[in-house]
Design an enzyme around this catalytic site. Structure first.
Site, mmCIF file in Angstrom:
data_model
loop_
_atom_site.group_PDB
_atom_site.id
_atom_site.type_symbol
_atom_site.label_atom_id
_atom_site.label_comp_id
_atom_site.label_asym_id
_atom_site.label_seq_id
_atom_site.Cartn_x
_atom_site.Cartn_y
_atom_site.Cartn_z
ATOM 1 N N GLU A 153 41.366 38.668 25.140
ATOM 2 C CA GLU A 153 40.886 40.485 25.060
ATOM 3 C C GLU A 153 42.241 41.273 25.770
ATOM 4 O O GLU A 153 42.600 40.661 27.452
ATOM 5 C CB GLU A 153 39.280 40.922 26.124
ATOM 6 C CG GLU A 153 39.772 42.723 25.799
ATOM 7 C CD GLU A 153 39.974 42.838 24.519
ATOM 8 O OE1 GLU A 153 38.738 42.248 23.370
ATOM 9 O OE2 GLU A 153 41.123 43.402 24.173
ATOM 10 N N ARG A 189 43.879 47.664 27.310
ATOM 11 C CA ARG A 189 44.836 48.201 28.713
ATOM 12 C C ARG A 189 43.338 49.477 28.593
ATOM 13 O O ARG A 189 43.310 50.152 27.811
ATOM 14 C CB ARG A 189 45.257 48.843 27.681
ATOM 15 C CG ARG A 189 46.518 47.724 27.359
ATOM 16 C CD ARG A 189 47.826 48.844 26.992
ATOM 17 N NE ARG A 189 47.402 49.927 25.386
ATOM 18 C CZ ARG A 189 47.728 50.532 25.050
ATOM 19 N NH1 ARG A 189 49.103 51.385 25.413
ATOM 20 N NH2 ARG A 189 47.623 50.979 23.758
ATOM 21 N N GLY A 212 48.008 46.359 39.510
ATOM 22 C CA GLY A 212 47.174 47.269 40.098
ATOM 23 C C GLY A 212 46.123 46.769 39.057
ATOM 24 O O GLY A 212 46.390 46.037 38.128
ATOM 25 N N CYS A 259 43.008 43.326 36.640
ATOM 26 C CA CYS A 259 43.292 41.835 35.681
ATOM 27 C C CYS A 259 44.594 40.961 36.503
ATOM 28 O O CYS A 259 44.501 40.268 37.135
ATOM 29 C CB CYS A 259 43.707 42.737 34.474
ATOM 30 S SG CYS A 259 42.707 42.432 33.873
ATOM 31 N N LYS A 313 44.149 39.463 40.032
ATOM 32 C CA LYS A 313 43.485 38.679 39.891
ATOM 33 C C LYS A 313 43.765 37.281 38.372
ATOM 34 O O LYS A 313 44.336 35.878 38.827
ATOM 35 C CB LYS A 313 42.260 38.749 39.371
ATOM 36 C CG LYS A 313 40.971 37.462 38.214
ATOM 37 C CD LYS A 313 40.615 38.208 37.831
ATOM 38 C CE LYS A 313 39.714 38.883 36.820
ATOM 39 N NZ LYS A 313 40.343 37.942 35.471
ATOM 40 N N LYS A 315 45.501 53.617 37.580
ATOM 41 C CA LYS A 315 46.171 53.352 36.348
ATOM 42 C C LYS A 315 45.629 54.826 35.947
ATOM 43 O O LYS A 315 44.842 54.950 35.895
ATOM 44 C CB LYS A 315 46.824 52.440 35.463
ATOM 45 C CG LYS A 315 45.663 52.307 34.404
ATOM 46 C CD LYS A 315 45.846 50.959 33.602
ATOM 47 C CE LYS A 315 46.156 52.116 32.375
ATOM 48 N NZ LYS A 315 46.482 51.398 31.031
HETATM 49 P P1 NAD Z 1 33.541 44.219 34.858
HETATM 50 O O1 NAD Z 1 32.907 44.029 36.195
HETATM 51 O O2 NAD Z 1 33.195 45.443 34.127
HETATM 52 O O3 NAD Z 1 32.297 44.100 33.985
HETATM 53 C C1 NAD Z 1 31.279 42.268 33.625
HETATM 54 C C2 NAD Z 1 29.797 43.016 33.723
HETATM 55 O O4 NAD Z 1 29.362 41.746 33.358
HETATM 56 C C3 NAD Z 1 28.905 43.308 34.611
HETATM 57 O O5 NAD Z 1 28.460 44.631 33.980
HETATM 58 C C4 NAD Z 1 28.733 42.496 35.040
HETATM 59 O O6 NAD Z 1 26.892 42.831 35.266
HETATM 60 C C5 NAD Z 1 28.040 41.943 33.640
HETATM 61 N N1 NAD Z 1 27.384 40.626 34.408
HETATM 62 C C6 NAD Z 1 28.052 39.556 35.315
HETATM 63 N N2 NAD Z 1 27.058 38.306 34.758
HETATM 64 C C7 NAD Z 1 26.300 38.448 34.072
HETATM 65 C C8 NAD Z 1 24.908 37.236 33.280
HETATM 66 N N3 NAD Z 1 24.913 36.398 33.648
HETATM 67 N N4 NAD Z 1 24.874 38.182 32.359
HETATM 68 C C9 NAD Z 1 24.703 39.300 31.470
HETATM 69 N N5 NAD Z 1 25.721 39.893 32.341
HETATM 70 C C10 NAD Z 1 26.093 39.536 33.066
HETATM 71 O O7 NAD Z 1 34.731 43.256 34.347
HETATM 72 P P2 NAD Z 1 35.905 43.604 33.323
HETATM 73 O O8 NAD Z 1 37.202 44.131 33.770
HETATM 74 O O9 NAD Z 1 34.645 44.133 31.804
HETATM 75 O O10 NAD Z 1 36.174 41.950 32.898
HETATM 76 C C11 NAD Z 1 35.651 41.184 31.609
HETATM 77 C C12 NAD Z 1 35.762 39.885 31.755
HETATM 78 O O11 NAD Z 1 37.091 40.559 30.498
HETATM 79 C C13 NAD Z 1 37.319 39.414 32.913
HETATM 80 O O12 NAD Z 1 37.350 38.230 32.526
HETATM 81 C C14 NAD Z 1 38.162 40.484 33.146
HETATM 82 O O13 NAD Z 1 39.217 39.404 33.386
HETATM 83 C C15 NAD Z 1 38.597 40.266 31.003
HETATM 84 N N6 NAD Z 1 39.416 41.221 30.833
HETATM 85 C C16 NAD Z 1 38.907 42.319 31.957
HETATM 86 C C17 NAD Z 1 39.902 43.848 31.206
HETATM 87 C C18 NAD Z 1 39.827 44.991 31.686
HETATM 88 O O14 NAD Z 1 41.002 45.509 31.498
HETATM 89 N N7 NAD Z 1 39.109 45.487 32.762
HETATM 90 C C19 NAD Z 1 41.329 43.533 29.846
HETATM 91 C C20 NAD Z 1 41.483 41.545 29.410
HETATM 92 C C21 NAD Z 1 40.383 40.980 30.210
#
Ligand code: NAD
Length: 445
Positions: free
Chosen positions: A151, A154, A259, A262, A265, A322
């Site tokens: 993904e 932004r 910050g 993403c 980490k 941001k």
């Molecule tokens: P987040 O913490 O906002 O959401 C993750 C969700 O997954 C939570 O609601 C949690 O309760 C749920 N979850 C965890 N284990 C589960 C399970 N076994 N079954 C069902 N639900 C479960 O995380 P996010 O920011 O959406 O990021 C998710 C992934 O995407 C990460 O790996 C992150 O690095 C990647 N990512 C994030 C972004 C961003 O801008 N936030 C952009 C690109 C990629």
């Protein structure tokens, strides 16, 4: 198509809503029952421009639903998107894939008919193989493929980026899986670049991209430090650099460090993977160390501005990492606030969208204001930490009458230095030397 989305966070929710809007039948699963109850009530669980409205529309039109039941989410699905978190290990920096593994193991039990498992979570190289093994172990008869579908959205532009992606990277090792993903992305055909690569390449592309962007931010921050010493102006320097199409003008805004959920980490995870594979990655390591130092530098700059005042009152504008989001995870603003609190600072903060998420992390360690002007009232210094547009419209003449001392540390170069100085402020931006009026530090009568 019938689609299951596992995880309804900052990635899963906009993705699920976007896919529903494209006409798919989407079921979003989350183990957090509170989140699911809120979503079932038609309310969004996070701030993202336009998300609430589109969620409401698709719920009303019956294309999206929410559940805590993995069975309901993945049974008969053509595609299951995994969008659970992959947080950093606090010591090694390694990406923790326990949620991905747990989701894979659980969903393996309920798959029915050929299904493509698309991993959108940012995961270490080889995770696709591990997920494949876990599902097969759980259910040896199941017919499935695992693809990497990183993904690139932004936060703050999540829906825009969903509907107008720069590129779609697909790491699929079988023709059959590639065809399913092509069908899923059919609405984007001819509108965006679709790149089909090996699964391990796709997993690497995500980390390589984020690490590169983090290094770019760190680089411009170092250049800003250089400009401050030499009398050059980083805004002019960045503009001149950005006109070179090989460099590009994006990610050249100096600030308080990168910050969010993403970059910190993912750089740590990339560095860990490099160490594990005996590969030197000095640039990434320098960016990680420099970025940590950056936030300390900003806190020191704010404290320096009020060092001669006893128990100074610090007004903080911006807590989210941001603009456009309520996400405070790894927010430079929050790190700076923590740092200031270590120095027993008296802080009042305001953020247009992130007050709730910030409160969950900071509680009553700081005071919260209802708007910018309440925030700066009687303050000895104003620190601008997030680049919200709203802050650009701060009436500096009014601010000068409200604050106890006319003192601004603008860590985002958001305000016009000239105007601030004209209003009598001592103004410090980033990457430029600032002239000031002689009387700006006098107490406002
Ligand atoms: P987040 O913490 O906002 O959401 C993750 C969700 O997954 C939570 O609601 C949690 O309760 C749920 N979850 C965890 N284990 C589960 C399970 N076994 N079954 C069902 N639900 C479960 O995380 P996010 O920011 O959406 O990021 C998710 C992934 O995407 C990460 O790996 C992150 O690095 C990647 N990512 C994030 C972004 C961003 O801008 N936030 C952009 C690109 C990629």
């Amino acid at each position: 198509m019938k689609i299951g989305v596992i995880g309804t966070g900052y990635v899963g929710l906009p993705t699920g809503v976007g896919l529903a809007e494209l006409g798919n039948e989407v079921t979003c699963v989350d183990c957090d029952s509170k989140k699911i109850a809120t979503l079932q009530a038609g309310k969004t669980t996070l701030y993202e421009d336009g998300l609430g409205k589109l969620l409401h529309k698709n719920v009303a039109e019956g294309r999206i639903r929410f559940t805590t039941s993995m069975k309901e989410g993945v049974e008969n699905a053509d595609v299951v998107i995994v969008a659970v978190g992959t947080p950093s290990h606090p010591v090694t920096g390694e990406a923790d894939v326990k949620y991905v593994h747990a989701a894979a193991t659980e969903l393996g039990e309920h798959l029915d008919g050929y299904t493509v498992i698309a991993i959108k979570s940012t995961v270490p190289v080889g995770t696709g193989d591990a997920v494949e093994a876990l599902i097969s172990k759980r259910n040896p008869l199941v017919d499935f493929d695992v693809v990497s579908l990183p993904e690139f959205l932004r936060e703050g532009f999540a829906l825009h980026d969903f509907f107008h992606p720069d590129r779609v990277v697909i790491g699929a090792n079988t023709e059959r899986a590639r065809n399913v993903i092509k069908k899923l992305y059919k609405p984007f055909e001819g509108k965006t670049q679709m790149l089909f690569v090996k699964r391990r390449s796709s997993e690497t592309i995500k980390y390589a991209s984020n690490a590169f962007l983090a290094i770019k931010i760190h680089y411009i921050n170092e250049m800003a430090n250089f400009c401050e010493k030499t009398g050059a102006d980083i805004t002019e320097v960045a503009k001149g650099m950005g006109l070179d199409s090989r460099i590009g003008n994006r990610f050249l805004n100096p600030g308080p460090g990168y910050g969010g959920s993403c970059f910190p980490k993912d750089t740590m995870a990339m560095s860990y993977m490099a160490r594990q594979n005996d590969v030197d990655m000095t640039l990434i390591n320098a960016a990680i160390a420099g970025n940590t130092k950056r936030k300390q530098q900003m806190a020191e700059r704010i404290l320096e501005a009020v060092k001669w005042i006893e128990n100074p009152k610090i007004a903080v504008l911006g807590l989210a990492f941001k603009d456009g989001t309520d996400d405070c995870r790894e927010s430079p603003a929050m790190e700076i606030v923590y740092n200031l609190l270590e120095h027993k600072a008296n802080i009042t903060a305001y953020d247009p969208k992130a007050m709730g998420t910030a409160f969950q992390l900071l509680g009553d360690k700081i005071n919260y204001a209802d708007d910018m002007y309440a925030c700066i009232k009687d303050a000895d210094v104003l620190a601008i930490l997030t680049e919200w547009n709203e802050f650009k419209s701060l009436d500096l003449d009014l601010a000068a009458t409200l604050m106890r001392h006319k003192n601004i540390v603008d860590c985002r170069n958001l305000l016009d230095a000239e105007t601030a100085i004209q209003s009598g402020f001592m103004y410090q931006g980033i990457g430029k030397k600032t002239e000031m009026k002689e009387n700006c530090l006098r107490e406002v009568a």
